[in-house]
Design an enzyme around this catalytic site. Structure first.
Site, PDB file in Angstrom:
ATOM      1  NE  ARG A  92      45.720  38.379  40.871  1.00  0.00           N
ATOM      2  CZ  ARG A  92      45.155  37.449  40.093  1.00  0.00           C
ATOM      3  NH1 ARG A  92      44.645  36.348  40.621  1.00  0.00           N
ATOM      4  NH2 ARG A  92      45.146  37.596  38.781  1.00  0.00           N
ATOM      5  CG  ASP A 121      48.626  37.197  39.522  1.00  0.00           C
ATOM      6  OD1 ASP A 121      48.586  38.096  38.662  1.00  0.00           O
ATOM      7  OD2 ASP A 121      48.037  36.114  39.379  1.00  0.00           O
ATOM      8  CG  HIS A 170      48.717  36.588  35.578  1.00  0.00           C
ATOM      9  ND1 HIS A 170      47.726  37.402  36.085  1.00  0.00           N
ATOM     10  CD2 HIS A 170      48.141  35.872  34.579  1.00  0.00           C
ATOM     11  CE1 HIS A 170      46.593  37.167  35.432  1.00  0.00           C
ATOM     12  NE2 HIS A 170      46.814  36.258  34.512  1.00  0.00           N
ATOM     13  CD  GLU A 234      43.812  35.122  32.437  1.00  0.00           C
ATOM     14  OE1 GLU A 234      42.583  35.135  32.256  1.00  0.00           O
ATOM     15  OE2 GLU A 234      44.344  35.453  33.510  1.00  0.00           O
ATOM     16  CD1 TRP A 299      43.107  27.361  32.590  1.00  0.00           C
ATOM     17  CD2 TRP A 299      41.701  29.080  32.764  1.00  0.00           C
ATOM     18  NE1 TRP A 299      43.623  28.390  31.862  1.00  0.00           N
ATOM     19  CE2 TRP A 299      42.793  29.469  31.949  1.00  0.00           C
ATOM     20  CE3 TRP A 299      40.686  30.012  33.020  1.00  0.00           C
ATOM     21  CZ2 TRP A 299      42.885  30.743  31.378  1.00  0.00           C
ATOM     22  CZ3 TRP A 299      40.780  31.282  32.451  1.00  0.00           C
ATOM     23  CH2 TRP A 299      41.878  31.630  31.646  1.00  0.00           C
ATOM     24  CG  PHE A 321      34.313  27.391  44.837  1.00  0.00           C
ATOM     25  CD1 PHE A 321      33.513  27.011  43.766  1.00  0.00           C
ATOM     26  CD2 PHE A 321      34.798  26.396  45.670  1.00  0.00           C
ATOM     27  CE1 PHE A 321      33.198  25.673  43.522  1.00  0.00           C
ATOM     28  CE2 PHE A 321      34.489  25.054  45.448  1.00  0.00           C
ATOM     29  CZ  PHE A 321      33.693  24.703  44.374  1.00  0.00           C
ATOM     30  CG  ASP A 322      36.856  33.680  41.418  1.00  0.00           C
ATOM     31  OD1 ASP A 322      36.476  32.565  40.976  1.00  0.00           O
ATOM     32  OD2 ASP A 322      37.508  34.482  40.724  1.00  0.00           O
TER      33      ASP A 322
HETATM   34  C1  ACM Z   1      43.105  31.535  35.212  1.00  0.00           C
HETATM   35  O1  ACM Z   1      41.986  31.618  35.698  1.00  0.00           O
HETATM   36  N1  ACM Z   1      43.634  32.574  34.573  1.00  0.00           N
HETATM   37  C2  ACM Z   1      43.883  30.324  35.300  1.00  0.00           C
END
Ligand code: ACM
Length: 419
Positions: A92, A121, A170, A234, A299, A321-322
């Protein structure tokens, strides 16, 4: 220990003013484990006994952190988890090599031993691939020489670098570079310029599998560690549902539907890695069980489901931690959600997991200074959880004070504490 509790050593009272030449190193004691060590502090000096080279490294770090005045006594120390990771998203926002090296030093200082690089990504592809050079055209990326330097620097500090190549979702940056990887080869895409989950995913053709096997071959050449991450989170299925070619392919493969296609794709990637003696990793997705032998990063929940094996716990509620570090106004933009220092410290991972890892997704962290602000001090709390030395939170905060002063002296930018 990560941030020392000096009183743990003060079992016999008294103290020793420590000088380097008072340090003796005994022969290794394998009963301490590879990463374990023992420090015996007596009137005549300090004896460091380690279970192996990593243990010796950690023992020396503890000594350095304890400072010049050591209380007499013995401490025996070893980590709870074999995998103590930090993920850095360089897709990103690209992070310069100099910062990656600095982060490796900071990991080592916290006795963390895995740096997971999220290299690809929708928004960017950050690893030079000789066979497919357009992947990195027009964007920032690490050359093969950069990666060799990063991997070597990390190894000297007992940190393993784990690469992640995201498939089959992604992956818009790869499709932008090579439209034949997408579900509409006539369409011209650009690397995505916003955040979220792109609907554009890899197609299911054998040629695309081969393309990514080529990529993994180069990845395995550059990253000598056991583990390679192939993504798997995702992945929207709308394109596969619409595409006649994808529908035909799913039928030919005997897949029950698009929901199975993501698992099939990462299964092919995992099989390729295993044929080359590597261990595949993927992100957990609801309702999907990866092929046996694939390590899963959990996750969405704080614990694995019953029966899930080979788990690394990466729960977003404790390790992303974002998220905003505080709900007080005035924080720089961050991912929606709040994860305080106290939240990070209260993570109680199942000891049966192989490991734990915290995540630095960088949508809202354009520069290394932003990453540091979001990582610290939460990473310090995470490190104690990962090592297994986390305890009373007020005690942690007292110990954190001098530790943050040490980090600040190194120029580390530290985010809010908000006890
Ligand atoms: C994730 O946060 N999509 C692994």
């Amino acid at each position: 220990m990560i941030i020392p509790r000096p009183r743990e050593l003060a079992v016999h009272g008294g103290s020793l003013l420590y000088h380097q030449d008072l340090l003796r190193q005994g022969p290794d004691d394998v009963s301490l484990g590879d990463e374990g060590y023992r420090l015996d502090v007596g009137r005549h000096g300090v004896e460091l006994t380690a279970g192996g080279p990593a243990g010796r490294f950690y023992g020396m770090r503890t000594l350095a952190q304890l400072g010049p005045s050591l209380p007499a006594g013995t401490i025996e120390d070893r980590p709870r988890f074999a995998w103590r990771g930090v993920m850095l998203d360089v897709a990103r926002h690209f992070m310069p090599k100099t910062f990656v090296l600095r982060l490796i030093d900071l990991l080592a200082e916290h006795k963390l031993n895995v740096l997971h690089l999220h290299l690809t990504d929708d928004q960017g592809w950050r690893l030079e691939i000789e066979r497919h050079p357009r992947l990195t055209e027009g964007g920032d990326f690490y050359t093969r020489a950069d990666i060799r330097e990063i991997v070597g620097y990390a190894a000297e500090r007992f940190v393993t670098v784990v690469p992640e190549i995201e498939t089959p979702g992604h992956a818009q940056a790869a499709i932008a570079a090579y439209p034949r990887l997408g579900n509409d080869p006539a369409r011209r895409l650009r690397a995505w310029e916003s955040w979220g989950i792109s609907e554009h995913v890899l197609n299911l053709e054998e040629s695309t599998i081969r393309f990514f096997q080529d990529v993994l071959d180069e990845v395995m050449e550059l990253f000598p560690g056991d583990f390679v991450h192939v993504g798997g989170d995702e992945c929207p299925t709308a394109e596969w549902e619409r595409s006649p070619a994808a529908r035909r392919r799913m039928r030919d493969l005997g897949l029950s539907g698009p929901a199975d296609a993501c698992g099939w794709f990462i299964g092919r990637m995992a099989a390729h890695l295993r044929r080359h003696g590597r261990e595949p990793i993927c992100w957990d997705e609801p309702g999907r069980r990866p092929a046996p032998g694939t390590t899963t990063m959990v996750w969405l929940a704080e614990q694995a489901d019953a029966g899930q094996a080979d788990i690394i716990l990466t729960p977003h509620t404790r390790t992303y931690f974002d998220y905003y570090p505080s709900d007080e106004p005035g924080q720089p933009p961050a991912q929606r959600g709040v994860l305080t220092l106290a939240d990070a410290y209260a993570f109680a991972p199942d000891p049966a997991a192989r490991g734990v890892q915290c995540q630095l997704w960088t949508e809202y962290m354009p520069t290394p200074r932003d990453v540091e602000y979001m990582a610290f001090p939460r990473l310090c709390a995470f490190a104690e959880v990962a090592w297994g030395s986390a305890g009373d939170y007020p005690d942690f905060l007292r110990r954190l004070d001098p530790h943050l002063a040490r980090l600040a002296a190194q120029g580390v930018r530290i985010g809010p504490l908000i006890p």
